[in-house]
Structure formats: C-alpha cells, structure tokens
Design an enzyme around this catalytic site. Structure first.
Site, short mmCIF file in Angstrom:
data_model
loop_
_atom_site.label_atom_id
_atom_site.label_comp_id
_atom_site.label_asym_id
_atom_site.label_seq_id
_atom_site.Cartn_x
_atom_site.Cartn_y
_atom_site.Cartn_z
N ARG A 276 -29.48 -12.87 -14.85
CA ARG A 276 -28.65 -11.64 -15.02
C ARG A 276 -28.98 -10.83 -13.88
O ARG A 276 -28.37 -9.81 -13.64
CB ARG A 276 -29.45 -10.68 -16.26
CG ARG A 276 -28.89 -9.28 -16.43
CD ARG A 276 -28.75 -8.72 -17.87
NE ARG A 276 -29.96 -9.19 -18.52
CZ ARG A 276 -31.14 -8.53 -18.23
NH1 ARG A 276 -31.24 -7.23 -17.52
NH2 ARG A 276 -32.15 -8.75 -19.17
N TYR B 23 -3.73 0.29 -15.61
CA TYR B 23 -3.96 -0.86 -16.87
C TYR B 23 -4.56 0.05 -18.02
O TYR B 23 -5.34 1.00 -18.15
CB TYR B 23 -5.20 -1.66 -16.07
CG TYR B 23 -5.17 -2.77 -17.18
CD1 TYR B 23 -4.43 -3.97 -17.23
CD2 TYR B 23 -6.64 -2.84 -18.24
CE1 TYR B 23 -4.74 -4.98 -18.16
CE2 TYR B 23 -6.82 -3.98 -18.86
CZ TYR B 23 -6.00 -4.84 -18.78
OH TYR B 23 -5.98 -6.01 -19.89
N ASP C 150 -7.85 -0.40 -7.41
CA ASP C 150 -7.62 -1.68 -8.42
C ASP C 150 -6.45 -2.42 -7.61
O ASP C 150 -5.32 -2.20 -7.70
CB ASP C 150 -7.33 -1.07 -9.88
CG ASP C 150 -7.03 -2.70 -10.62
OD1 ASP C 150 -7.08 -3.88 -10.07
OD2 ASP C 150 -7.26 -2.53 -11.87
N LYS D 140 -7.07 -12.77 -12.95
CA LYS D 140 -5.64 -12.86 -12.66
C LYS D 140 -5.55 -13.91 -11.67
O LYS D 140 -5.63 -14.91 -11.67
CB LYS D 140 -4.89 -11.45 -12.51
CG LYS D 140 -5.63 -10.58 -13.64
CD LYS D 140 -4.83 -10.55 -14.97
CE LYS D 140 -5.57 -9.93 -16.12
NZ LYS D 140 -5.64 -8.62 -15.93
C1 LIG Z 1 -6.12 -7.31 -16.27
C2 LIG Z 1 -6.43 -6.06 -15.59
C3 LIG Z 1 -7.65 -5.47 -15.61
C4 LIG Z 1 -8.71 -5.77 -16.51
O1 LIG Z 1 -9.29 -7.00 -16.39
P1 LIG Z 1 -9.91 -8.10 -17.41
O2 LIG Z 1 -10.36 -9.14 -16.57
O3 LIG Z 1 -8.78 -8.27 -18.34
O4 LIG Z 1 -11.10 -7.27 -17.78
C5 LIG Z 1 -7.84 -4.33 -14.73
N1 LIG Z 1 -6.78 -3.93 -14.29
C6 LIG Z 1 -5.72 -4.50 -13.92
C7 LIG Z 1 -4.78 -4.23 -12.93
C8 LIG Z 1 -5.23 -5.76 -14.67
O5 LIG Z 1 -4.19 -6.39 -14.54
#
Ligand SMILES: *Cc1c(COP(=O)(O)O)cnc(C)c1O
Length: 389
Positions: free
Chosen positions: A54, A107, A179, A204
């Site tokens: 951790r 998101y 983001d 992603k």
């Molecule tokens: C999927 C996504 C998130 C969240 O990510 P997780 O890995 O599912 O927690 C945040 N921002 C965007 C733009 C996303 O597509």
C-alpha cells in the site's frame, strides 16, 4: 526519442537477476527487511524503499514512471480506478470552505463525487461550460481551489481550451485538473498546455484491452508526494501490482492503437453524418463539431470516441443496440474492440433529464467507442442495425 520508441524503451532494462526481457511482476504485499535498524528506518521513511505494497510496489512504481514520461510530468501516482485517481487529485487539495468549478459535461461518477460527496465535506461548487473560457472565469471565486476540465468530454466530445483556461485560472490563484482519458497521452499532453494536474482512467485507452480497472494522476513531484502521503495511503485506493503489470503490456501498443482508433472513427463519423437515420454526429474531427477548432489546436488527433443522435429517440436506440453484431452493447470505452452504450440511461442516468438536455445529452443519443477492427465491417454492422429501425 519519440512516443512509440519511448513507451517501449525508456527506463527499460532487462531484469538484473534473470535477464527477463519483460519486467517481472512483483506480486507481493510485503517485503523482507534486512535487519531491525533498517526496518525501523524504512517504516518511518517509506519513500526510501519498499515496505508494504500500500506504500509502494516496484511494478506499480515502474508504471508510474512510464506515465510521468508520457505526460511530461515530474511524477505520477497510480490508483485502483480512474475514480480513485480523480478523488485523490481532488480531495488532496480541498478542505471545508473551499470552492471548485467543473465542466457541465463530465463523466457521470465524477459528477456524483463533486455534487453528492464533496458538498457533505463543506465544499461548494459551480458548474460551467468549460468550452467557453469567459463562462469559466465568471464561475471562479476567491476561494476556488481548482477548475476541473474533462476534454474531450464524455459523452458529447466537447473540447475545452486547456491553455486558455489554465492561464485564466492561474491569474485567480486556482489550479487546473484535466481528465484526459478520451485523448490518452498519445493525442494530448495537458501539462504542456499549462494545466497543473492530469488524470486518466487508465481502464480505457492506456490499457486498451478491457482487462483492468486503473487510474493515474500526473503532476509535480511535490503534488504527487502529497497525494501519496497521507491520501493514497489512508484511502487505500492503490492499484494492484498485477493490474499495473497488465496495464504496461497494453500501453506498449498505445500509439498504433490510437492511430487506428482515430482513422476508423473519422471514417465512421463522416459516414454517419450523411446517414438518413442520423440527426447529428458528435466527433471533434468533423468540421461541423462546435469545438473542432480547439481540438485542432491542442490535440494531435481526434480519438476514437463519438456520440450519435439517432432519429426516433429511445425506441430507435433500442433497435440499434439490440441489432449490432460486431459492436458490443457495453459501457466503458477505449478497448481494441468496439462498444456501444446509451449515455442518458447508462453513464449519465444520475443527471436529471432537464440537466442532460441542457448539455445536449439527448434521449436518442448513443456513444460509440470505435475499436481497431476493419472499418468497413464496423460500418456494415452499424448500417444493418440502423436499417432495422
Ligand atoms: C471511465 C472514466 C472515468 C472513471 O474511470 P474508472 O476507471 O471507471 O474509475 C473517469 N473519467 C472518464 C472520462 C472516463 O471515461
């Protein structure tokens, strides 16, 4: 070295013990410490060595170095999911009485974090159209700690001008978090444009194969150190070594995957824009996209994500989503294979219908994550599904 060489070779040396070409996976929760005095020292200086996973793990550390390299940042920290990374980046800067500004199209769970959880901790917010710098500036207050921008945004692919927002926010003493999930480091580097912190859902495009949940934050060493201790260690939202290792295997092909995603998506967007059963296509590479010019300026390509308004509303959407054969009906995005989802009832069901419509998330809207399949097969699949309406 350029992107594709860097992602494969930078900082990469064969394992000194075995010569293993691929970095070993350190799948361990703890580490044997050499003696009592060293154990005492390391437990009190956890950044000086490995003590407990951790607090740090060699496989996760290798991933973090690669992310910093790709985002041109001093340092990076990994988390167990994109939301894990986003909540660390946000909460580590905030205390009761602070204010934040964020985009009107973001998101769904990030929206829930900012509107449902942070207010309970005494943090107020203002929502702004981040594609308009004036609108963001009007929302900034004296106690604004950061402006949070998702670009390209989910699901309407609205693009926000990172350089202009950063210059404005800095004049007001606020930081900027971007983001950059939809772009990936291959298509855009927010820190080079003036942002302070970049976050990704590494689930992603960075992973690309739909095999892990992961998130990353990249910024200055000082900021990342502050996230690690105490926030990451106390929230405990760490990334597992196995997932970090899988993620690094996926990242090796990020560049060539993104090139193909961009090429396929452009062709599908152009096709659908002329399709009689389609009202509107939201793809930043199209000149008809309202923020195409900002995308052209700050991105090196337009990505693999698009949304499409299908004529006939939810009933037409149901038919299309039940009829696609190659494209999978699934949430998530950025995988090598194509996915389709209905944003109003899936990723953005948390917003009221009125709020959704105000930001152009219409009831007949599907979001397509265009994969790297042969594009003519994808077009044929979409066409046969649209024909069934
Ligand atoms: C999927 C996504 C998130 C969240 O990510 P997780 O890995 O599912 O927690 C945040 N921002 C965007 C733009 C996303 O597509």
């Amino acid at each position: 070295m350029d992107f594709n060489t860097n992602v494969l070779h930078a900082g990469q040396t064969p394992d000194p013990v075995t010569g293993s070409h691929v970095s070993p996976l350190y799948q361990t929760s703890t580490y044997v410490l050499p003696d009592f005095d060293r154990a005492v020292y390391l437990n009190q200086h956890i950044d000086q060595g490995f003590v407990y996973t951790r607090f740090g793990n060699p496989t996760v550390a290798e991933l973090e170095k690669k992310i910093a390299l790709l985002e041109h940042s001093e340092d990076a920290v990994a988390a167990g999911s994109g939301l894990g990374a986003i909540s660390l980046a946000a909460i580590s800067q905030l205390q009761a009485g602070d204010h934040i500004v964020f985009g009107d199209v973001i998101y769904g769970c990030t929206f829930a974090l900012f509107t449902k959880i942070l207010p309970k901790l005494g943090i107020t917010y203002t929502i702004a159209d981040t594609s308009k710098v004036d609108a963001v500036e009007a929302a900034v207050k004296e106690n604004t700690k950061f402006v949070y921008v998702e670009t390209p945004s989910n699901p309407t692919l609205k693009i926000s001008d990172i350089a202009a927002i950063s210059a404005m926010a800095h004049r007001h003493g606020a930081k900027v978090i971007v983001d950059s999930t939809f772009a990936s480091p291959y298509l855009q580097n927010p820190l080079d444009l003036g942002a302070d912190i970049v976050v990704h859902s590494a689930t992603k495009y960075l992973c690309g194969h739909g095999t892990v949940l992961a998130g990353v934050v990249a910024s200055t060493k000082e900021f990342i150190d502050h996230i690690r201790m105490p926030y990451l260690q106390c929230f405990g939202s760490v990334l597992s070594p196995h997932d970090a290792w899988l993620l690094m295997q996926g990242m090796k092909t990020l560049g060539i995957r993104m090139e193909r995603h961009c090429k396929n998506a452009m062709k599908i967007a152009q096709h659908l824009e002329k399709h009689p059963k389609v009202d509107r296509v939201y793809y930043p590479g199209l000149e008809s996209h309202p923020t195409h010019n900002i995308a052209k300026k700050q991105m090196r390509g337009y990505g693999g994500m698009m949304s499409v308004d299908i004529k006939g509303g939810v009933d037409a959407v149901r038919t299309v989503m039940n009829s696609v054969k190659i494209i999978s009906l699934a949430t998530s995005l950025g995988n090598v294979d194509s996915l389709i989802q209905h944003s109003p009832t899936m990723s953005h069901f948390d917003m009221t219908a009125k709020a959704r419509h105000a930001v152009e998330i219409f009831d007949g809207q599907v979001r397509i994550s265009v994969g790297i399949e042969d594009v003519d097969d994808l077009i044929a699949d979409i066409d046969q599904a649209l024909d069934k309406i």
